[in-house]
Design a protein around this motif. Structure first.
Motif, PDB file in Angstrom:
ATOM      1  N   GLU A 234      41.051 -90.160  39.560  1.00  0.00           N
ATOM      2  CA  GLU A 234      40.116 -91.180  40.061  1.00  0.00           C
ATOM      3  C   GLU A 234      38.966 -90.559  40.847  1.00  0.00           C
ATOM      4  OE1 GLU A 234      41.986 -93.352  43.616  1.00  0.00           O
ATOM      5  OE2 GLU A 234      43.692 -92.453  42.585  1.00  0.00           O
ATOM      6  N   GLY A 235      39.246 -89.461  41.550  1.00  0.00           N
ATOM      7  CA  GLY A 235      38.192 -88.796  42.312  1.00  0.00           C
ATOM      8  C   GLY A 235      37.122 -88.221  41.408  1.00  0.00           C
ATOM      9  N   SER A 236      37.537 -87.616  40.297  1.00  0.00           N
ATOM     10  CA  SER A 236      36.575 -87.015  39.354  1.00  0.00           C
ATOM     11  C   SER A 236      35.701 -88.084  38.723  1.00  0.00           C
ATOM     12  CB  SER A 236      37.342 -86.248  38.266  1.00  0.00           C
ATOM     13  OG  SER A 236      38.090 -85.179  38.822  1.00  0.00           O
ATOM     14  N   VAL A 237      36.319 -89.198  38.341  1.00  0.00           N
ATOM     15  CA  VAL A 237      35.549 -90.293  37.741  1.00  0.00           C
ATOM     16  C   VAL A 237      34.574 -90.886  38.759  1.00  0.00           C
ATOM     17  CG1 VAL A 237      35.690 -92.614  36.732  1.00  0.00           C
ATOM     18  CG2 VAL A 237      37.302 -90.830  36.019  1.00  0.00           C
ATOM     19  N   LYS A 238      35.044 -91.049  39.976  1.00  0.00           N
ATOM     20  CA  LYS A 238      34.179 -91.608  41.022  1.00  0.00           C
ATOM     21  C   LYS A 238      32.968 -90.716  41.270  1.00  0.00           C
ATOM     22  CE  LYS A 238      34.237 -93.139  45.843  1.00  0.00           C
ATOM     23  NZ  LYS A 238      35.055 -93.240  47.095  1.00  0.00           N
ATOM     24  N   ARG A 239      33.185 -89.412  41.326  1.00  0.00           N
ATOM     25  CA  ARG A 239      32.068 -88.488  41.556  1.00  0.00           C
ATOM     26  C   ARG A 239      31.079 -88.506  40.391  1.00  0.00           C
ATOM     27  NH1 ARG A 239      36.313 -85.625  44.014  1.00  0.00           N
ATOM     28  NH2 ARG A 239      36.860 -84.574  42.059  1.00  0.00           N
ATOM     29  N   ALA A 240      31.613 -88.615  39.160  1.00  0.00           N
ATOM     30  CA  ALA A 240      30.736 -88.678  37.990  1.00  0.00           C
ATOM     31  C   ALA A 240      29.898 -89.950  38.009  1.00  0.00           C
ATOM     32  CB  ALA A 240      31.574 -88.625  36.707  1.00  0.00           C
ATOM     33  N   MET A 241      30.482 -91.049  38.469  1.00  0.00           N
ATOM     34  CA  MET A 241      29.746 -92.317  38.571  1.00  0.00           C
ATOM     35  C   MET A 241      28.660 -92.225  39.642  1.00  0.00           C
ATOM     36  SD  MET A 241      32.956 -94.982  38.245  1.00  0.00           S
ATOM     37  CE  MET A 241      31.931 -96.463  38.442  1.00  0.00           C
TER      38      MET A 241
ATOM     39  N   ALA B 137      23.007 -95.233  34.091  1.00  0.00           N
ATOM     40  CA  ALA B 137      24.143 -96.157  34.055  1.00  0.00           C
ATOM     41  C   ALA B 137      25.418 -95.422  34.439  1.00  0.00           C
ATOM     42  CB  ALA B 137      24.281 -96.776  32.669  1.00  0.00           C
ATOM     43  N   ALA B 138      26.319 -96.127  35.108  1.00  0.00           N
ATOM     44  CA  ALA B 138      27.555 -95.491  35.583  1.00  0.00           C
ATOM     45  C   ALA B 138      28.783 -96.056  34.871  1.00  0.00           C
ATOM     46  CB  ALA B 138      27.702 -95.684  37.091  1.00  0.00           C
ATOM     47  N   ASP B 139      28.578 -96.600  33.649  1.00  0.00           N
ATOM     48  CA  ASP B 139      29.716 -97.103  32.883  1.00  0.00           C
ATOM     49  C   ASP B 139      30.392 -95.947  32.154  1.00  0.00           C
ATOM     50  OD1 ASP B 139      27.100 -97.402  31.352  1.00  0.00           O
ATOM     51  OD2 ASP B 139      28.582 -97.382  29.750  1.00  0.00           O
ATOM     52  N   TYR B 140      31.536 -96.233  31.523  1.00  0.00           N
ATOM     53  CA  TYR B 140      32.338 -95.198  30.861  1.00  0.00           C
ATOM     54  C   TYR B 140      31.530 -94.419  29.821  1.00  0.00           C
ATOM     55  CZ  TYR B 140      35.765 -93.252  27.580  1.00  0.00           C
ATOM     56  OH  TYR B 140      36.470 -92.427  26.739  1.00  0.00           O
ATOM     57  N   ALA B 141      30.763 -95.133  28.996  1.00  0.00           N
ATOM     58  CA  ALA B 141      30.039 -94.478  27.907  1.00  0.00           C
ATOM     59  C   ALA B 141      28.966 -93.526  28.406  1.00  0.00           C
ATOM     60  CB  ALA B 141      29.405 -95.536  27.002  1.00  0.00           C
ATOM     61  N   SER B 142      28.496 -93.720  29.631  1.00  0.00           N
ATOM     62  CA  SER B 142      27.363 -92.939  30.142  1.00  0.00           C
ATOM     63  C   SER B 142      27.788 -91.726  30.958  1.00  0.00           C
ATOM     64  CB  SER B 142      26.470 -93.836  31.009  1.00  0.00           C
ATOM     65  OG  SER B 142      26.042 -94.975  30.289  1.00  0.00           O
ATOM     66  N   LEU B 143      29.049 -91.627  31.291  1.00  0.00           N
ATOM     67  CA  LEU B 143      29.500 -90.550  32.173  1.00  0.00           C
ATOM     68  C   LEU B 143      29.621 -89.225  31.441  1.00  0.00           C
ATOM     69  CD1 LEU B 143      32.294 -92.290  34.296  1.00  0.00           C
ATOM     70  CD2 LEU B 143      29.850 -92.080  34.789  1.00  0.00           C
ATOM     71  N   ASN B 144      29.369 -88.148  32.174  1.00  0.00           N
ATOM     72  CA  ASN B 144      29.578 -86.800  31.658  1.00  0.00           C
ATOM     73  C   ASN B 144      31.008 -86.400  31.984  1.00  0.00           C
ATOM     74  OD1 ASN B 144      29.243 -84.226  30.665  1.00  0.00           O
ATOM     75  ND2 ASN B 144      28.259 -83.449  32.523  1.00  0.00           N
ATOM     76  N   MET B 145      31.862 -86.339  30.946  1.00  0.00           N
ATOM     77  CA  MET B 145      33.293 -86.093  31.157  1.00  0.00           C
ATOM     78  C   MET B 145      33.758 -84.891  30.339  1.00  0.00           C
ATOM     79  SD  MET B 145      34.800 -90.002  31.015  1.00  0.00           S
ATOM     80  CE  MET B 145      33.960 -90.403  29.489  1.00  0.00           C
ATOM     81  N   PRO B 146      34.885 -84.293  30.721  1.00  0.00           N
ATOM     82  CA  PRO B 146      35.463 -83.223  29.902  1.00  0.00           C
ATOM     83  C   PRO B 146      35.833 -83.768  28.517  1.00  0.00           C
ATOM     84  CG  PRO B 146      36.514 -83.326  32.058  1.00  0.00           C
ATOM     85  CD  PRO B 146      35.674 -84.544  31.941  1.00  0.00           C
TER      86      PRO B 146
END
Length: 461
Positions: free
Chosen positions: A191-198, A207-216
């Protein structure tokens, strides 16, 4: 007329704009409840679920994810039907409990498919990140959700404890994020990683939705994999997949173990199950013995509970061939093995010791019980035709052999030509369902010469 035409064009433009926005961002309506009809298979809701797969389809409530990755993973799973079948067969043991718990909590049934992605529904799965069990808890998160992890057992591999912990965690993540895609990404990435990406996207004006995030890559593929499994479960015929039969009934039942230590092998034999099948339900136990002091709960198939209890009542052998030994710091493992009449390799295997370890710390070790000459074996689990009291068999001087006989009102019948479950149920004053349960039969076919357990002692002529 011109005003009316202008009004119609305005309405069309507004609807088109909504459709375009939903296509560009399929994650926008996170809290919308999607019906099973959207899974491209018609479901008759006027009748009870036919099986667990039908029941799962009826509870789909997470928005469908349409993306290139989803299509790629759907094609991948569809092209590996043997893997889907294996995972589905494993899942059959746990689905009823998991879906029942999801229904009780009001959660989407897609979450019952998450262990397909996490562990391939293997309760002993273990990752490089030290995640374990059906739901792949890492040690720290497991401890946070009260999953006990010690030398004796690891509740991350317990189907009931880990499921409850996973659903607690997923519920928390959804309440925290307000979006199932972000919640699932948080379950995988943290949750911390997702929060920081948002927060990073928000600061950049993005945008800070799932599709817009930079994720592994692993997290980027995580939700598409779940959607791919959902697509196949929703309509297996469309993808040429045949799912195994999974009844909408409980597969296992909890049994509170009494005040005695018992070997896993003995417990499996008393339940007349293979050790592998027993361990698939009781994978949390790290050692070959289950200690009474832990007051653990055993999981047994529902049709094995009566058999286990009857065998346990009649059994007169040793229930455990192991004792515990408290080693001293610096004590040689080789000396301990010699002292207790066991090979060093066997001592290491039973106690999870590596070959690099030669000297003990102050620890508890399993050693052969005094007076036990090897593992206890059941010479027979067949039930005699006549009711008899339990008797001990002869000892061959090498191993204690115990002949298990039931003294309960149970007998055996050897199938003859023309016998059917219906005729036998009538003859022995019982039901076809009871005969199926007692003999773990999956269908009504009977092989001539097969020995069947039949309840009751009275016989109709």
């Amino acid at each position: 007329m011109n005003c009316l035409r202008l009004f119609i064009l305005l309405i069309v433009a507004v609807l088109a704009g909504c459709a375009t926005n939903n296509t560009q961002n399929p994650y926008a309506s996170a809290k919308k409840t999607y019906t099973a009809a959207e899974t491209s298979r018609t479901i008759d809701l006027t009748h009870p679920p036919r099986d667990m797969w039908d029941r799962i389809r009826r509870g789909f409530a997470i928005p469908n994810l349409h993306s290139e990755l989803t299509e790629r993973w759907t094609d991948y799973y569809a092209s590996h039907p043997e893997s889907v079948l294996l995972m589905s067969q494993r899942a059959g043991k746990y689905l009823y409990y998991i879906v029942d718990e999801l229904d009780r909590r009001g959660l989407p049934t897609e979450l019952a498919l998450l262990p397909f992605v996490e562990s391939a529904y293997n309760p002993t799965a273990y990752s490089r990140a030290h995640a374990s069990g059906l739901w792949q808890f890492i040690p720290s998160t497991g401890k946070h959700y009260n999953l006990e992890q010690d030398w004796w057992r690891d509740q991350r591999r317990d189907p009931i404890a880990s499921t409850n912990a996973a659903l607690d965690y997923l519920s928390y993540l959804y309440d925290f994020q307000g979006d199932w895609y972000l919640a699932l990404a948080s379950y995988n990435w943290g949750e911390g990683s997702v929060k920081r990406a948002m927060e990073k996207n928000t600061k950049a004006g993005q945008a800070a939705d799932y599709a817009s995030l930079n994720m592994p890559d692993e997290t980027r593929n995580y939700v598409p994999k779940l959607q791919a499994i959902k697509n196949i479960i929703a309509n297996p015929k469309k993808f040429g997949i045949t799912l195994p039969e999974v009844s909408n009934t409980p597969y296992f039942t909890t049994v509170q173990k009494r005040d005695f230590d018992i070997d896993i092998e003995v417990a499996a034999k008393l339940a007349e199950m293979s050790v592998e099948e027993f361990k698939s339900l009781n994978a949390s136990f790290n050692r070959p013995i289950i200690l009474a002091e832990h007051k653990p709960t055993l999981l047994l198939p529902t049709n094995r509970v009566d058999i286990f209890n009857a065998n346990l009542q009649a059994y007169q052998g040793r229930l455990s061939s192991w004792d515990t030994y408290r080693s001293k710091k610096g004590e040689s493992y080789a000396a301990i093995a010699k002292q207790h009449g066991i090979s060093l390799g066997r001592l290491r295997a039973v106690n999870g010791l590596s070959k690099k370890q030669s000297r003990a710390v102050a620890q508890t070790l399993l050693v052969p019980a005094k007076g036990a000459r090897g593992s206890i074996q059941l010479a027979s689990l067949e039930v005699p035709d006549a009711d008899t009291a339990p008797t001990r068999g002869k000892t061959d001087g090498k191993k204690d052999v115990v002949v298990l006989q039931r003294k309960a009102n149970v007998r055996t019948h050897t199938v003859k030509g023309g016998d059917t479950l219906f005729s036998l149920a009538k003859r022995y004053n019982t039901s076809v369902n009871e005969l199926r349960k007692l003999n773990n039969l999956k269908n009504d076919k009977l092989a001539k010469g097969k020995r069947l357990r039949v309840p009751g002692t009275s016989i109709r002529g």
